[in-house]
Design an enzyme around this catalytic site. Sequence first.
Site, PDB file in Angstrom:
ATOM      1  CG  ASP A  87     104.790  54.531  23.092  1.00  0.00           C
ATOM      2  OD1 ASP A  87     105.336  53.453  22.812  1.00  0.00           O
ATOM      3  OD2 ASP A  87     104.864  55.559  22.374  1.00  0.00           O
ATOM      4  CD  GLU A 139     113.169  49.692  21.409  1.00  0.00           C
ATOM      5  OE1 GLU A 139     112.086  50.211  21.769  1.00  0.00           O
ATOM      6  OE2 GLU A 139     114.025  50.320  20.769  1.00  0.00           O
ATOM      7  CB  ALA A 218     106.464  52.181  12.063  1.00  0.00           C
ATOM      8  CG  ASN A 259     104.576  51.566  18.371  1.00  0.00           C
ATOM      9  OD1 ASN A 259     103.880  50.567  18.266  1.00  0.00           O
ATOM     10  ND2 ASN A 259     105.270  51.856  19.459  1.00  0.00           N
TER      11      ASN A 259
END
Length: 314
Positions: A87, A139, A218, A259
């Site tokens: 991540d 991203e 999120a 996530n």
Amino acid sequence: MSYDKFGLVNTSDMFANAIARHYAIPAFNFYNMETLNAIIGAARDMRSPVILAVSESAMRYIGDDMLMGMIAGLRLSGDLPVALHLDHGASYDACAHAIQLGFSSVMIDGSKLPFDENAQLAKSVVELAHSHNVTVEAELGTLAGIEDENTFGESSCYTNPADVIRFVDATGIDSLAIAIGTSHGAYKRKSDAEELRFDILDDIAKRLPDFPLVLHGASSIPARLVAQINEFGGEMGGARGIDAAQLRRATEMNVCKINVDSDSRLAFTAAVRKSLVENPKNFNPREYLGAAIKSVYDNCVDEICNIMGSDNKI
Ligand code: G3H
Ligand code: 13P
Ligand code: ZN
């Protein structure tokens, strides 16, 4: 080290199925045996594919050997689709290191770089990762940070839909994390009236039909967990997350990875606080850590069923 050895899979089939059937794969962060077992237990019991997300700082906290020992200890045999995902990998080297350890998926986070540098970095990671059959997330746009006063305001740099096709074509990535108003941490919104930018999501989804999109930051920050933390001595007034109904709506629109880290942190902390306050004589960590495992498990089950819609999808 190939990730096959650990019974892991990359995210390709997971995302294809999730997009076709309009649900999201949960990407739950873990950082110890307790969170790992809670997440895997919830995924197994709910028959949900799952992405085990590990940040670089979590890797440093656990240690590489212990981390991969825990993954080996899951004894995955292919019946449960599980990806091990880096991540927010900050560099090519961090991604290369994770791939070498046996990760099946990596995120290269160049979102703070200018477009061309972000694309170049992502492309270089894709070349390496794909040669190992490892999938790559990158991203475009930047999420507002935990300390940001103005999460949905000027300081948040939403993904520009006009950039997405060029970025995906230039990099060869397998999934794209986008900024539409989510943010990391427990203080995401000042009021319930603040909404995600579905206009931006809709525009991106139209430009990239069937391409996997990812939402970071999120967590829904369940009010009952915040209340429990505050009741048992914590101070988290004003914590507020992303509305669960809005997250479900996003899963209808090519968002196929959501996530969640902060919610598990809250679930863990709420249980430990309650257990310690209610059992002042206890000094056996297995008591309050056992409560923490159950609390994280319960929250993962709830989110798999009521936000991701990934239950019974194996
Ligand atoms: O998106 C970031 C994750 O919540 C990881 O945070 O670096 O504190 O483990 P961390
Ligand atoms: P939260 O802080 O909302 O849980 O976000 C987690 C995340 O994006 C991990 O990459
Ligand atoms: Zn994130």
